[in-house]
Scaffold this motif. Structure first.
Motif, PDB file in Angstrom:
ATOM      1  N   ALA A   6      24.759  -3.112 -58.428  1.00 27.56           N
ATOM      2  CA  ALA A   6      24.283  -2.984 -57.050  1.00 27.56           C
ATOM      3  C   ALA A   6      24.851  -4.115 -56.214  1.00 27.56           C
ATOM      4  O   ALA A   6      24.942  -5.253 -56.686  1.00 27.56           O
ATOM      5  CB  ALA A   6      22.763  -3.015 -57.013  1.00 27.56           C
ATOM      6  N   CYS A  22      25.895   1.201 -55.213  1.00 29.47           N
ATOM      7  CA  CYS A  22      25.602   1.159 -56.643  1.00 29.47           C
ATOM      8  C   CYS A  22      26.771   1.802 -57.366  1.00 29.47           C
ATOM      9  O   CYS A  22      26.967   3.019 -57.284  1.00 29.47           O
ATOM     10  CB  CYS A  22      24.308   1.898 -56.939  1.00 29.47           C
ATOM     11  N   ILE A  34      20.241   9.671 -59.454  1.00 24.90           N
ATOM     12  CA  ILE A  34      20.238   8.225 -59.224  1.00 24.90           C
ATOM     13  C   ILE A  34      19.063   7.878 -58.316  1.00 24.90           C
ATOM     14  O   ILE A  34      18.849   8.540 -57.302  1.00 24.90           O
ATOM     15  CB  ILE A  34      21.526   7.773 -58.508  1.00 24.90           C
ATOM     16  N   TRP A  36      16.954   4.736 -56.124  1.00 17.59           N
ATOM     17  CA  TRP A  36      16.915   3.378 -55.578  1.00 17.59           C
ATOM     18  C   TRP A  36      15.453   2.932 -55.546  1.00 17.59           C
ATOM     19  O   TRP A  36      14.581   3.674 -55.078  1.00 17.59           O
ATOM     20  CB  TRP A  36      17.479   3.333 -54.158  1.00 17.59           C
ATOM     21  N   ILE A  69      20.587   8.358 -48.506  1.00 14.43           N
ATOM     22  CA  ILE A  69      21.324   8.097 -49.734  1.00 14.43           C
ATOM     23  C   ILE A  69      22.454   9.100 -49.840  1.00 14.43           C
ATOM     24  O   ILE A  69      22.298  10.269 -49.470  1.00 14.43           O
ATOM     25  CB  ILE A  69      20.364   8.173 -50.957  1.00 14.43           C
ATOM     26  N   CYS A  95      19.254  -0.062 -58.232  1.00 16.28           N
ATOM     27  CA  CYS A  95      19.591   1.326 -58.499  1.00 16.28           C
ATOM     28  C   CYS A  95      19.350   1.599 -59.979  1.00 16.28           C
ATOM     29  O   CYS A  95      19.385   0.681 -60.814  1.00 16.28           O
ATOM     30  CB  CYS A  95      21.028   1.658 -58.110  1.00 16.28           C
ATOM     31  N   SER A  97      19.412   4.930 -63.179  1.00 15.96           N
ATOM     32  CA  SER A  97      19.759   6.295 -63.542  1.00 15.96           C
ATOM     33  C   SER A  97      19.199   6.625 -64.924  1.00 15.96           C
ATOM     34  O   SER A  97      18.599   5.771 -65.591  1.00 15.96           O
ATOM     35  CB  SER A  97      21.273   6.500 -63.500  1.00 15.96           C
TER      36      SER A  97
END
Length: 128
Positions: A6, A22, A34, A36, A69, A95, A97
């Motif tokens: 990030a 990111c 993803i 945030w 985003i 960020c 995932s």
């Protein structure tokens, strides 16, 4: 090794804008959602926005109309555009995932423990 990086944090005046990025390595955003998150001093980490593999998004009401985003799959990078920033947006932004989930609507995207991978965080300070 999966890594999320990030970047883009800094000091900005209230009402201003900032873009966070990111970037992923060892991992593709093409098939994975993803998220945030942000963590303000003395507060719990909270979900802000999530982007699905098809580009659809989910957001927290606190950022509705101000934060967006987007993703650039060619660069394997997700961006958080923050407009009309307020002092209460001051936080470290992360960020994150996860494996095998392409759509934010298919899991509880605002829960930290849903995610497998995290970036190191970038500090955003909004002065009033």
């Amino acid at each position: 090794d999966v890594q999320l990086q990030a970047s883009g944090g800094g000091l900005v005046q209230a009402g201003g804008s900032l873009i966070l990025a990111c970037a992923a390595s060892g991992f593709s955003f093409e098939d994975n959602a993803i998220g945030w998150f942000r963590q303000a001093p003395g507060k719990e980490r909270e979900g802000v926005l999530c982007i699905s593999s098809d580009g659809s998004t989910e957001h927290d009401d606190s950022v509705k109309g101000r934060f967006t985003i987007s993703s650039d799959k060619a660069k394997n990078t997700v961006y958080l555009q923050m407009n009309s920033l307020k002092a209460e947006d001051t936080a470290v932004y992360y960020c994150a995932s996860l494996n095998d989930e392409g759509f934010c609507s298919d899991f509880d995207w605002e829960r930290q423990d849903e995610y497998d991978y995290w970036g190191q965080g970038t500090l955003v300070t909004v002065s009033s």
